[in-house]
Design a protein around this motif. Structure first.
Motif, short mmCIF file in Angstrom:
data_model
loop_
_atom_site.label_atom_id
_atom_site.label_comp_id
_atom_site.label_asym_id
_atom_site.label_seq_id
_atom_site.Cartn_x
_atom_site.Cartn_y
_atom_site.Cartn_z
N ASN A 384 0.82 -1.21 0.00
CA ASN A 384 0.00 0.00 0.00
C ASN A 384 0.86 1.26 0.00
N LYS A 385 1.92 1.26 0.80
CA LYS A 385 2.79 2.44 0.86
C LYS A 385 3.49 2.67 -0.47
N ARG A 402 -11.88 6.16 6.16
CA ARG A 402 -11.28 6.39 7.47
C ARG A 402 -11.08 5.08 8.23
N ASN A 403 -11.84 4.07 7.84
CA ASN A 403 -11.86 2.78 8.52
C ASN A 403 -10.83 1.80 7.96
N CYS A 404 -9.97 2.27 7.04
CA CYS A 404 -9.07 1.36 6.34
C CYS A 404 -7.85 1.02 7.20
N HIS A 405 -7.04 0.11 6.69
CA HIS A 405 -5.84 -0.33 7.40
C HIS A 405 -4.88 0.84 7.60
N LYS A 406 -4.16 0.80 8.71
CA LYS A 406 -3.30 1.94 9.07
C LYS A 406 -2.22 2.22 8.03
N SER A 407 -1.85 1.23 7.22
CA SER A 407 -0.80 1.45 6.22
C SER A 407 -1.19 2.54 5.22
N HIS A 408 -2.47 2.70 4.95
CA HIS A 408 -2.91 3.75 4.02
C HIS A 408 -2.73 5.13 4.65
N ASP A 461 -9.32 5.56 -2.51
CA ASP A 461 -8.65 4.43 -1.85
C ASP A 461 -9.64 3.74 -0.91
N LEU A 462 -10.02 2.51 -1.26
CA LEU A 462 -11.03 1.78 -0.47
C LEU A 462 -10.57 0.34 -0.23
N THR A 463 -11.17 -0.28 0.77
CA THR A 463 -10.83 -1.65 1.15
C THR A 463 -11.89 -2.61 0.63
N ASN A 464 -11.47 -3.58 -0.18
CA ASN A 464 -12.41 -4.53 -0.79
C ASN A 464 -11.80 -5.94 -0.76
N CYS A 465 -12.41 -6.90 -0.09
CA CYS A 465 -13.53 -6.67 0.79
C CYS A 465 -13.01 -6.26 2.17
N THR A 466 -13.90 -5.74 3.00
CA THR A 466 -13.49 -5.35 4.33
C THR A 466 -13.15 -6.58 5.16
N PHE A 467 -12.52 -6.34 6.30
CA PHE A 467 -12.15 -7.45 7.18
C PHE A 467 -13.37 -8.31 7.50
N PRO A 862 -7.99 3.83 12.91
CA PRO A 862 -7.66 5.02 13.70
C PRO A 862 -8.93 5.79 14.10
N ILE A 863 -9.12 5.96 15.40
CA ILE A 863 -10.22 6.83 15.85
C ILE A 863 -9.70 8.25 16.06
#
Length: 909
Positions: A384-385, A402-408, A461-467, A862-863
């Motif tokens: 991702n980086k 906002r809910n994606c993996h921290k690497s983004h 940038d989106l997560t597919n599929c989510t966890f 991340p919150i």
């Protein structure tokens, strides 16, 4: 269950549960035949069960027409003992798959046939070397009538030097060919002879409803070119298949027909069949080859002296040691023989591949439907980086979940891109988020357009599929976004979804699958007509609200298909941990190729692990040659787990697996699909849902609610791991995530159910013996987990100090400056989460601004991010959290904040 009920349940087109159902039916007929031979039952039950087997077995090479004929003869001749013995042996061979390697399994009970699945001689090590086995579908007029002869003729072509061995599956209609390709995972090649019919002679209503989305309407016309239509339909269904066409027409012109692009080779029908045989084997060899892994094995066999900085290479320092020899004994000699820091002598450089790694990556690109593939040996976090650094320049805006993996998030910090966060729909009851509604992404783009800032947007940038298994309608998302900005780049994080390429129902929702579909659509003349028709309907200046409610069609003349997909190969395929890939389908890749390679140089190790690279190579080979069947099995496993848990009288009292209706709000399921196992649901409805709905649920993801049993997710995960040796990783406040994968077997289902039943029995005993006090305490615990759940906080906003070049109404911010601002310790302060100072600052100010990322596990996103203003909503959520792991938060010191005076000074500059 009545015979009629069984028949309706086991129609030939109930194909997605077919492999396990097939084995079960053979076991059923074994039981029925034993009862018949012992006199406990009559012949009628056996005849009914055997009649059910007929249509399905036509689509498999084993048992084949000879063995099925022998069984039929024994049944008609009332030979109960002979029938029982033969059916038992066939059933066992199907379950164990011994028919692939033992020629004796193909013979009748009285005498064995010629060797159709022979075995090569033992190796020097005394172990049997088996030739890989596959099946070839043959579609031809009269194929089933002349099956025995045709099979025998193809067997005559075998030679001892052939690397592989195969058997024929003859069918004689378009529908039967589709059915066979879906039902039979062993099929790896297809040969089509012209002149076959369209309609199956078997009833297949579900198949026909599925074909409505798969096959062009013209296939049903009398003058249709069924051969080319079937070839293209099979490649859409299973793109890994090699398709061969035998024709008595002008094969030269046919081979040049654009519609024949999916056919590997066109042969003149009356030519020597050996050409077909050799072509089929060569096609399998093309997929079987693993350039890097093959060379790594050769390297390990060479007597090499090493004078480089890797003492562990060749294993001498290990196996000659008195102190660490156990490591060598544990891992084995090959691990050390195949280690090297060299990039020559038959190896290659991962950073600048020119040899076998380059070839392996090209083969991976082909297998996964990409233009380019890049191997990564330090996880998808690094993948991702790499993409962020290659595509995003400082100041570019990225629309980010906002809910994606921290690497983004960290990738944007490093690249200097400005995130415009969009929130996923909340699932407050389970303390988790779903996926980002398309309307939120479109609104962000339209707001930026209204601000005159659309040119600053580089990527979505989106997560597919989510966890948790939420799958986007990737094609619709990209098309509607491209209708607003036609040169957008898309990054789809498919870390957990790489296997989906090899499922015909999931593939269209993958990044590469959708990108290919869009690429084909923009070259279809009908696309311009559709676009212009919609423009006429929208008018010259449609409002933002009108655009939001319209399913937008992009201008195919302006669209640039620029799609990047990252996937953790190790998470769903047979690769070692941290094995990942970046897949690219970008028409403008040539403009960013040099900077992409710079990103590889920046993030990739100069000492990559050879075994990781080899495992990525092998994982691709496996998925191309047997991935379809493996993924089918993973889906079957998950459906069995869902069914058994939710229908068990005691387990379902305390646990349940959420269905699609529990995971995806109705507003995003326009098809009306409820769940995979809802009464009356067919796979045709699931296919329709995958085609139409905004979000679908990955069937291999199972959210198991455990709060109703009095366990929070972390507690239940630990119980399963520490007491029962059952491992999983994702949890929420009141649930855990079960994942089926290509590694699971039905024994795993049995073990899970046994453990859940044991836990439920323990709860029942405790409640029965503990009296009202224990029962009240249990009810209170369940209420706290299932009812008294904290509201999920949405992203608040960036402080104005970090929005100096942002739009008036758009929420992007300069996270990079805030992140590095926290490197000055004197510019930071700490406020305790539960202290009076925190409450006072929320009431009276000055605003609290996060100096770093704060990531609780669960939920795992991340919150708080650097530069974000902390609100009451976020503080309340953190105060109600009962998780032990919160990255970026020191309980003893409190929240790390940027000092107000430092922020104020920055604002004045």
């Amino acid at each position: 269950m009545t015979t009629k009920a069984k028949t309706s349940e086991h129609r030939i087109d109930h194909f997605f549960s077919m492999p396990a159902a097939r084995a079960d039916r053979w076991r059923d007929i074994v039981g029925a035949s034993r009862a018949w031979s012992s006199g406990r039952s009559n012949k009628a039950a056996v005849e009914a069960a055997f009649a059910e087997l007929g249509p399905i077995e036509e689509f498999h090479a084993f048992p084949g027409p000879e063995l099925m004929g022998a069984l039929r003869d024994k049944l008609q001749g009332d030979n109960a003992v002979g029938f029982t013995e033969l059916v038992r042996r066939v059933s066992a061979a199907i379950v164990t798959r011994d028919f692939k390697y033992d020629a004796a399994e193909w013979g009748t009970a009285d005498e064995f046939a010629d060797s159709p699945a022979d075995v090569l001689p033992p190796t020097l090590g005394g172990r049997e070397t088996r030739r890989p086995y596959f099946e070839m579908l043959m579609v031809a007029p009269g194929a089933t009538t002349h099956a025995v002869y045709q099979i025998a003729e193809m067997r005559k072509l075998r030679r001892p030097e052939d690397a592989f061995i195969y058997e024929m599956v003859p069918v004689e209609s378009f529908e039967d060919a589709i059915c066979a390709a879906i039902i039979n995972p062993y099929i790896a090649a297809v040969t089509i002879f012209e002149g076959f019919t369209y309609t199956s002679r078997h009833p297949a209503p579900v198949l026909r409803s599925v074909l409505a989305n798969l096959v062009p309407e013209e296939a049903r016309r009398e003058d249709a070119d069924l051969s080319l239509l079937l070839a293209n339909s099979l490649k859409r269904l299973r793109p890994e298949l090699d398709v061969y066409l035998l024709s008595d027409r002008r094969v030269e012109s046919l081979a040049g027909d654009p519609r024949a692009a999916s056919i590997r080779r066109v042969l003149y029908a009356i030519e020597e069949p050996l050409e077909l045989h050799l072509s089929v084997l060569e096609g399998i060899q093309r997929r079987f080859e693993t350039p890097f892994f093959d060379n790594l094995k050769k390297y390990a066999r060479r007597p090499i002296s090493t004078f480089h900085a890797l003492p562990i290479a060749r294993g001498k320092s290990v196996f000659k040691s008195d102190w660490i020899r156990d490591m060598g004994e544990f891992y084995g000699i090959n691990l050390f023989l195949a280690e090297s820091s060299a990039t020559t002598g038959g190896l290659d450089s991962l950073l600048e591949p020119t040899g076998n790694i380059k070839r392996s990556q090209e083969m991976a690109a082909r297998a996964f439907g990409a233009d380019h593939a890049f191997f990564v040996t330090n996880g998808t976090s690094t993948s991702n980086k790499m993409v962020h650094q290659a595509i995003v320049a400082p100041g570019d805006i990225v629309i980010l979940d906002r809910n994606c993996h921290k690497s983004h998030h960290y990738g944007l910090v490093l690249a200097g891109g400005q995130p415009l966060y969009v929130d996923a729909f909340p699932m407050t009851e389970y303390s988790m988020y779903g996926a980002v509604p398309l309307a939120s992404v479109k609104r962000a783009l339209l707001d930026l357009k209204a601000e005159g800032r659309l040119d600053r947007v580089k990527m979505v940038d989106l997560t597919n599929c989510t966890f948790d298994g939420h799958i986007y309608n990737t094609r619709r998302v990209m098309e509607e976004c491209l209708a607003i900005k036609p040169d957008l780049v898309f990054l789809w994080d498919e870390a957990w979804f790489g296997f989906a390429r090899f499922s015909p129902i999931l593939r269209p929702r993958t990044a590469m699958g959708a990108a290919s579909a869009i690429g084909a659509w923009i070259h279809d003349p009908a696309s311009i007509k559709a676009y212009e028709k919609q423009q006429d309907e929208l008018g010259s200046d449609p409002s933002a609200d009108k655009l939001l409610e319209t399913r937008l069609i992009p201008d195919p003349r302006k669209v640039r298909v620029r799609v990047y997909q990252t996937h953790s190969t190790h998470k769903s395929m047979s690769a070692l941990r941290q094995g990942s890939m970046v897949l690219v389908k970008d028409v403008d890749f040539h403009t960013v190729e040099s900077q992409f390679h710079e990103a590889v140089f920046t993030h990739a190790s100069t000492s990559p692990n050879q075994q990781l690279i080899g495992s990525l190579d092998v994982a691709r080979r496996q998925m191309e040659l047997e991935g379809y069947g493996l993924v089918l099995n993973a889906i079957e496993i998950s459906l069995s787990i869902r069914r058994e848990i939710n229908s068990h009288p005691l387990i379902s009292k305390y646990f349940k697996v959420l269905g699609a209706d529990g995971m995806v709000p109705a507003e995003y399921r326009n098809s009306g699909f409820v769940d995979f196992l809802a009464p009356g649901t067919t796979w045709a409805e699931q296919v329709r849902s995958m085609h139409e709905d905004e979000f679908c649920l990955d069937p291999t993801r199972m959210t198991l609610v455990c709060g109703t049993a009095g366990f929070d997710g972390t507690e239940f995960k630990a119980l399963l791991a520490n007491t029962y040796d059952i491992q999983l990783n994702k949890t929420s406040r009141n649930s855990v995530l079960l994942q089926s994968n290509i590694n699971n077997t039905r024994s795993d289902i049995a073990q899970l159910l046994r453990v859940l039943l044991e836990i439920c029995n323990a709860i029942e005993t405790r409640l029965a013996h503990g009296g009202s006090g224990e029962q009240d305490a249990f009810a209170a615990r369940v209420k706290s987990l299932m009812t008294d759940v904290p509201d999920l906080p949405n992203f608040s906003h960036f402080h104005e100090a970090f929005r100096q070049d942002a739009g008036r109404s758009t929420p992007e911010g300069d996270m990079r400056t805030a992140f590095y601002g926290a490197y000055d310790a004197a510019g930071c302060e700490y406020v305790t989460l539960h202290g009076e100072e925190c409450d006072r600052r929320l009431r009276e100010g000055p605003e609290m601004v996060s100096a770093n990322f704060v990531i609780p596990y669960p939920p795992g996103f991340p919150i708080m991010v650097p530069g974000q203003v902390i609100t009451q909503e976020t503080i309340e959520f953190m105060r109600k959290l009962d998780v032990k792991e919160i990255h970026g938060y020191e309980k003893a010191r409190g929240l790390k904040l940027l000092r107000p005076d430092v922020i104020s000074a920055k604002s004045k500059r």
